[in-house]
Write an enzyme that holds these catalytic residues in place. Sequence first.
Site, mmCIF file in Angstrom:
data_model
loop_
_atom_site.group_PDB
_atom_site.id
_atom_site.type_symbol
_atom_site.label_atom_id
_atom_site.label_comp_id
_atom_site.label_asym_id
_atom_site.label_seq_id
_atom_site.Cartn_x
_atom_site.Cartn_y
_atom_site.Cartn_z
ATOM 1 N N GLU A 86 0.802 -1.216 0.000
ATOM 2 C CA GLU A 86 0.000 0.000 0.000
ATOM 3 C C GLU A 86 0.840 1.274 0.000
ATOM 4 O O GLU A 86 0.310 2.372 -0.176
ATOM 5 C CB GLU A 86 -0.952 -0.008 1.201
ATOM 6 C CG GLU A 86 -2.046 -1.059 1.043
ATOM 7 C CD GLU A 86 -2.987 -1.165 2.229
ATOM 8 O OE1 GLU A 86 -2.609 -0.690 3.319
ATOM 9 O OE2 GLU A 86 -4.077 -1.730 2.066
ATOM 10 N N GLU A 117 7.771 -21.398 7.855
ATOM 11 C CA GLU A 117 7.946 -20.514 9.011
ATOM 12 C C GLU A 117 9.006 -21.035 9.972
ATOM 13 O O GLU A 117 9.505 -20.299 10.808
ATOM 14 C CB GLU A 117 6.625 -20.301 9.743
ATOM 15 C CG GLU A 117 6.164 -21.453 10.602
ATOM 16 C CD GLU A 117 5.024 -21.009 11.545
ATOM 17 O OE1 GLU A 117 5.160 -21.280 12.746
ATOM 18 O OE2 GLU A 117 4.045 -20.417 11.085
#
Length: 300
Positions: A86, A117
Amino acid sequence: MNHSELSTLATEAFRPELADIDRLPTAEIARIMNAGDRSVPGAVAGQLPRIAAAIDATADRMARGGRLVYAGAGTAGRLGVLDASECPPTFNTAPGQVVGLIAGGPTALLAAVEGAEDSRELAAADLDALSLTADDTVVGVSASGRTPYAVGAVEHARALGALTVGLACNEGSALAAAADHAIEVVVGPELLTGSTRLKAGTAQKLVLNMISTITMIRLGKTYGNLMVDVRASNEKLRARSRRIVALATGASDSEIEAALTATDGEVKPAILVLLAGVDADTATRLLAKTDGHLRAALDH
């Protein structure tokens, strides 16, 4: 992480008073959830001095050409990618200036990537692909504060001389210990035991909003509370650009259209044209001299 380790984490704690929540009316479940969410801003407030220090250090490096890199797995990784994605439309950041790394790569945005992860090595490899420098900032994001990908990213970045920030939702986390700047927003047990996309995710989103937004304010990407570096890539954003110029200058519609036409739709130089009475080329040169800081250019 084994069962006994999980049981020690606030984010994984069981709330016995909610053991029969599935039997409650929908409106009551929503009320309970909303009541719990109200604690999140307060938990963030307790970390504001640490957040501010991390932002100032990040902005100093970005002013020298450094990048802001988020690194996390699962929800934490997705929130980092979201915040990074963004920045170009909101602040007209250059490609690669704000980066979101998620364990397992883009595939992991939509589906879990098994084992990603748990790999510190994967984090190091992802950072090495960016050719990290001492002017860069790496923010490791992990609700538990123990995710190997996030901890590994921060450890590797710090070894390379980059600034590091550890954002976790448990106290005494390995992630915070590994980072130059530790931010631990302790929001407590979730409505659904261990579902850290809930309060912990909200807390992380709030902090990432602060890191990117206030860093960009420090870098001169705004004028007051106006997004003067907005990239007008569609009609909605072109309309927003016109409104921003109007709010900043009070000029007429025709004057605004003329200024934006002269500056190829760029808001900052258009405001400078209108407020300083200079032509578009002069406005662009002034902004280049002040590293894009509109207030400094106006002072000139």
